[in-house]
Scaffold this active site. Structure first.
Site, PDB file in Angstrom:
ATOM      1  N   GLY A   9      38.915  50.868   6.373  1.00  0.00           N
ATOM      2  CA  GLY A   9      37.112  50.846   5.641  1.00  0.00           C
ATOM      3  C   GLY A   9      37.313  52.312   5.833  1.00  0.00           C
ATOM      4  N   LEU A  10      35.635  52.473   6.229  1.00  0.00           N
ATOM      5  CA  LEU A  10      35.369  54.282   6.205  1.00  0.00           C
ATOM      6  C   LEU A  10      35.395  54.879   7.596  1.00  0.00           C
ATOM      7  CD1 LEU A  10      32.952  55.608   4.826  1.00  0.00           C
ATOM      8  CD2 LEU A  10      31.025  54.590   6.242  1.00  0.00           C
ATOM      9  N   ASN A  37      35.112  45.057   5.937  1.00  0.00           N
ATOM     10  CA  ASN A  37      33.554  45.185   6.591  1.00  0.00           C
ATOM     11  C   ASN A  37      32.548  46.005   5.595  1.00  0.00           C
ATOM     12  OD1 ASN A  37      34.206  42.574   7.222  1.00  0.00           O
ATOM     13  ND2 ASN A  37      33.643  42.991   9.399  1.00  0.00           N
ATOM     14  N   ALA A  41      28.953  46.563   3.231  1.00  0.00           N
ATOM     15  CA  ALA A  41      27.772  46.905   3.523  1.00  0.00           C
ATOM     16  C   ALA A  41      26.673  47.064   2.434  1.00  0.00           C
ATOM     17  CB  ALA A  41      27.995  48.274   4.445  1.00  0.00           C
ATOM     18  N   GLY A  44      23.003  51.176   3.493  1.00  0.00           N
ATOM     19  CA  GLY A  44      23.192  52.248   3.618  1.00  0.00           C
ATOM     20  C   GLY A  44      23.617  53.189   4.635  1.00  0.00           C
ATOM     21  N   ARG A 248      16.848  44.922  15.850  1.00  0.00           N
ATOM     22  CA  ARG A 248      17.677  43.140  15.402  1.00  0.00           C
ATOM     23  C   ARG A 248      17.885  42.516  16.662  1.00  0.00           C
ATOM     24  NH1 ARG A 248      22.373  45.618  10.999  1.00  0.00           N
ATOM     25  NH2 ARG A 248      21.662  46.078   9.558  1.00  0.00           N
ATOM     26  N   GLU A 329      33.920  51.366  14.073  1.00  0.00           N
ATOM     27  CA  GLU A 329      32.907  49.943  15.346  1.00  0.00           C
ATOM     28  C   GLU A 329      34.498  49.666  16.290  1.00  0.00           C
ATOM     29  OE1 GLU A 329      31.906  45.003  14.333  1.00  0.00           O
ATOM     30  OE2 GLU A 329      32.007  46.631  12.625  1.00  0.00           O
TER      31      GLU A 329
END
EC number: 1.4.3.16
Length: 464
Positions: A9-10, A37, A41, A44, A248, A329
């Site tokens: 991933g990123l 994942n 996204a 942003g 959230r 993550e």
């Protein structure tokens, strides 16, 4: 020096590129980056770089949103590198199309590309990584090999591959829950593997549930940016019941309460005149599901989205194992505190990827050339674990339910790496006798000063 990056991933791609740029041999293990994942996204990346915004404002928002459980030094360290992270992307030709406002942020600092940011960024990074000579192996690194608290390498299909450094960038474990917006195979296997080997986990009880998931033919997120653009949360009777731009944890909990009352919850985006232009992919998805956001209410439900806790690392992304690092993550060093602010995760991915490369280059680790035991675990009944986690370690928790979840978990035959991770969440949620951020205890509905410290899980025990 040979470095393995577990995850595509990123965070993993950023680390791989940053190391390859310095002439280091890097191998990335994992699925195609489009299956990560990060690719999913939407909204942003939070960059406090616009006129009128500031680093201190972003830091303040992050700490307030994290309910003061954040490591303040880490927060400053990550956010102060926002400009570097922004230029890392723009130097690759990436152009952002707009700035949005999202919950918990005091300024519209969410840089997005047509509200499908991951789909535009990840292919660009993969292309550049390949051009820089990064090796990609489309296989899962099943286990990390460790000897005498030093890295040995990774096991792939039972074969031990030796490396001088291993960077875990495998993402979180939202797939451990019955309803998730991410890929269901995101079970946190590398995190559980390391937990079994004595590597500590931090703040593992903090699971973020995205308030506005859509469960249709497949689970899909209705981005927070839609609420930022003016969409309202209402019941079937049209009652508004929460500030849509709250953090959230608050929004997800209030939606869940309404659902427990037997009421459906909907997102009313009919007042957004240019919905199709601003959110083209969400619009297309909803139309395929038979919903026209210009005139129809959108049914929503909280879904497991992001795991705030992870492998415990320091400010340089080091674990207690020499040559073993964790980023994105998969890791936790207190950046998010008890609740991640929207769009802070991709910023963390880039900064941690760049920073860990500096750490590896500075430390020049040398892996052990030793034999290591391969376990070859079978998946077992993962779905039963998912049910337990959703029902007993979900949005609203209480002691009896958490203890029952642990009893049920004991009887499940599943991959020990999955079970230890589920056990860690349940035990740390039980130990944290307060409500803070994404962790809400119905029997302890308030935050308590004596619990304003991180939790650490080490093989079967959670310490607070």
């Amino acid at each position: 020096m040979k470095v393995a990056v577990v995850g595509s991933g990123l965070a993993g791609l950023t680390a791989a590129m940053s190391l390859a740029k310095k002439g280091i041999e890097v191998t990335v293990f994992g699925p195609k980056p489009k299956e990560s994942n990060s690719y999913l996204a939407q909204a942003g990346i939070a960059f406090p770089i616009s006129d009128g915004d500031s680093i201190i404002s972003h830091v303040t928002d992050t700490i307030r949103g994290g309910k003061y459980l954040n490591d303040v030094t880490v927060v400053w360290n990550v956010i102060s590198k926002s400009t570097e992270a922004y230029h890392f992307l723009t130097s690759l030709g990436i152009e952002f199309t707009s700035r949005e406002l999202e919950g918990g942020h005091s300024f519209p600092r969410i840089f997005t590309i047509k509200n499908e940011t991951g789909k535009y960024i990840i292919p660009v990074l993969e292309k550049h990584a390949k051009e820089m000579g990064v090796n990609f192996i489309r296989k899962f690194a099943e286990e990390v090999a460790i000897h005498n608290k030093k890295i040995v390498g990774v096991f792939v299909e039972g074969e031990l591959l030796y490396f001088d450094a291993v960077i875990i960038a495998s993402g979180g474990f939202s797939g451990l829950y019955k309803f998730t917006a991410g890929n269901p195979w995101n079970l946190g296997i590398p995190i559980g593997d390391l937990a079994l080997k004595g590597v500590p986990l931090r703040d593992i009880e903090f699971i973020q549930f995205h308030p506005t998931g859509f469960i249709g033919k497949r689970t899909y997120l209705i981005s927070e940016a839609v609420r930022g653009a003016g969409a309202k949360l209402v019941t079937g009777e049209g009652e508004r019941f929460v500030n849509e731009l709250e953090t959230r944890d608050v929004v997800a909990r209030e939606i869940y309460r309404k659902m427990l009352e037997g009421k459906g919850v909907f997102l009313d985006a009919t007042g957004i005149e240019d919905f199709k232009r601003r959110f083209p992919y969400i619009y297309s998805f909803l139309r395929r599901e038979g919903i026209n956001p210009k005139r129809d209410l959108i049914p929503v439900t909280p879904v497991a989205h992001y795991t705030i806790g992870g492998i415990s690392v320091d400010i340089f992304y080091r674990t207690p194992i020499k040559g073993l690092y964790a980023i994105g993550e998969a890791a936790c060093n207190g950046f998010h505190g008890a609740n991640r602010l929207a769009s802070n995760s991709l910023l963390e991915c880039i900064v941690s990827g760049i920073e860990v490369s500096r750490t590896v280059i500075r430390e020049k680790p040398r892996g052990e050339r030793k034999e290591a035991k391969y376990h070859g675990y079978e998946p077992g009944n993962v779905d039963e674990v998912r049910d337990i986690m959703w029902n007993h370690a979900g949005i609203i928790r209480r002691e009896e339910s958490l203890r029952l979840g642990l009893k049920k978990l004991e009887k499940v035959e599943a991959d020990p790496r999955v079970k230890i991770l589920a056990e860690a969440v349940l035990k740390c949620a039980l130990a944290r006798e307060e409500s803070r951020g994404a962790h809400y205890r119905e029997d302890y509905p308030y935050s308590r000063e004596e619990f304003r410290r991180p939790s650490i899980f080490r093989v079967e025990n959670c310490m607070l």
